[in-house]
Design a protein around this motif. Structure first.
Motif, short mmCIF file in Angstrom:
data_model
loop_
_atom_site.label_atom_id
_atom_site.label_comp_id
_atom_site.label_asym_id
_atom_site.label_seq_id
_atom_site.Cartn_x
_atom_site.Cartn_y
_atom_site.Cartn_z
N HIS A 38 29.88 45.65 42.56
CA HIS A 38 31.05 45.30 42.77
C HIS A 38 32.06 45.78 41.69
O HIS A 38 31.47 46.06 39.99
CB HIS A 38 31.11 43.99 42.75
CG HIS A 38 30.72 43.30 41.35
ND1 HIS A 38 29.53 42.28 40.97
CD2 HIS A 38 31.59 43.10 40.66
CE1 HIS A 38 30.41 41.98 39.80
NE2 HIS A 38 31.07 42.32 39.17
N HIS A 98 36.26 46.09 39.60
CA HIS A 98 36.95 45.05 39.21
C HIS A 98 38.30 46.10 38.86
O HIS A 98 38.07 47.36 38.76
CB HIS A 98 37.08 44.40 38.38
CG HIS A 98 36.02 43.56 38.10
ND1 HIS A 98 36.09 42.47 38.99
CD2 HIS A 98 34.95 43.26 37.96
CE1 HIS A 98 35.26 41.63 38.88
NE2 HIS A 98 33.88 41.36 38.32
N CYS A 147 31.87 46.47 35.18
CA CYS A 147 31.85 45.04 35.73
C CYS A 147 31.53 44.50 33.85
O CYS A 147 30.51 44.70 33.98
CB CYS A 147 31.58 44.11 36.26
SG CYS A 147 31.68 42.39 36.11
N HIS A 180 32.95 35.70 39.93
CA HIS A 180 34.46 35.64 38.91
C HIS A 180 35.10 36.58 39.20
O HIS A 180 35.34 37.56 39.92
CB HIS A 180 34.07 36.02 37.32
CG HIS A 180 32.89 37.67 37.76
ND1 HIS A 180 31.83 37.94 37.50
CD2 HIS A 180 33.71 38.80 37.59
CE1 HIS A 180 31.57 38.48 37.86
NE2 HIS A 180 31.85 39.72 37.94
#
Ligand SMILES: [Zn+2]
Ligand SMILES: [Zn+2]
Length: 135
Positions: free
Chosen positions: A79, A81, A97, A116
């Motif tokens: 994923h 950020h 991450c 998160h």
């Protein structure tokens, strides 16, 4: 049935997102699409983007006070950020991450981790150059 023109426009949007390889706002996408399709309406771009989302080719993010950004699906399943430039409002990927090690440690403590969020803001490389020049 989808028209040929639609397919072409979607290809164009995809290639723009692929090349930038970071999340782009609709305005950023529009600014690049009109260079090649001068008469295109923003609503057409929205329609094409919706269809790309439905085909699961791009991701949608709400960042920076809930502004919507679109990003080509990353190759990896990791994923993402982001870091947002305060000056030009462009959004860039964080390289990785940093939270997984912490999450694992907390899980060992017995926590069940749900999610998160990380969002960093700053001044991007290009804008930072302008800053030093101006002083
Ligand atoms: Zn910037
Ligand atoms: Zn993460």
């Amino acid at each position: 049935m989808e028209s040929q023109r639609n397919t072409k426009q979607k290809q164009l949007i995809l290639s723009i997102l692929k090349e930038s390889n970071r999340p782009m706002s609709i305005n950023e996408i529009y600014a690049l699409v009109v260079l090649q399709v001068p008469k295109i309406a923003k609503s057409t771009i929205y329609r094409n983007i919706d269809s790309l989302l439905n085909q699961n080719l791009i991701d949608k993010y709400h960042l920076n006070d809930n502004e919507v950004f679109y990003r080509i699906k990353a190759d990896s399943h990791e994923h993402k950020h982001f870091i947002i430039c305060d000056d030009c409002k462009k959004v860039f990927d964080l390289p990785s991450c940093p939270i997984h090690a912490l999450e694992n440690a907390m899980e060992e403590e017995g926590f069940i981790i749900k999610e998160h969020l990380i969002q960093i803001s700053g001044i991007c490389k290009t804008c930072a150059k302008g800053h030093t020049k101006g002083q």
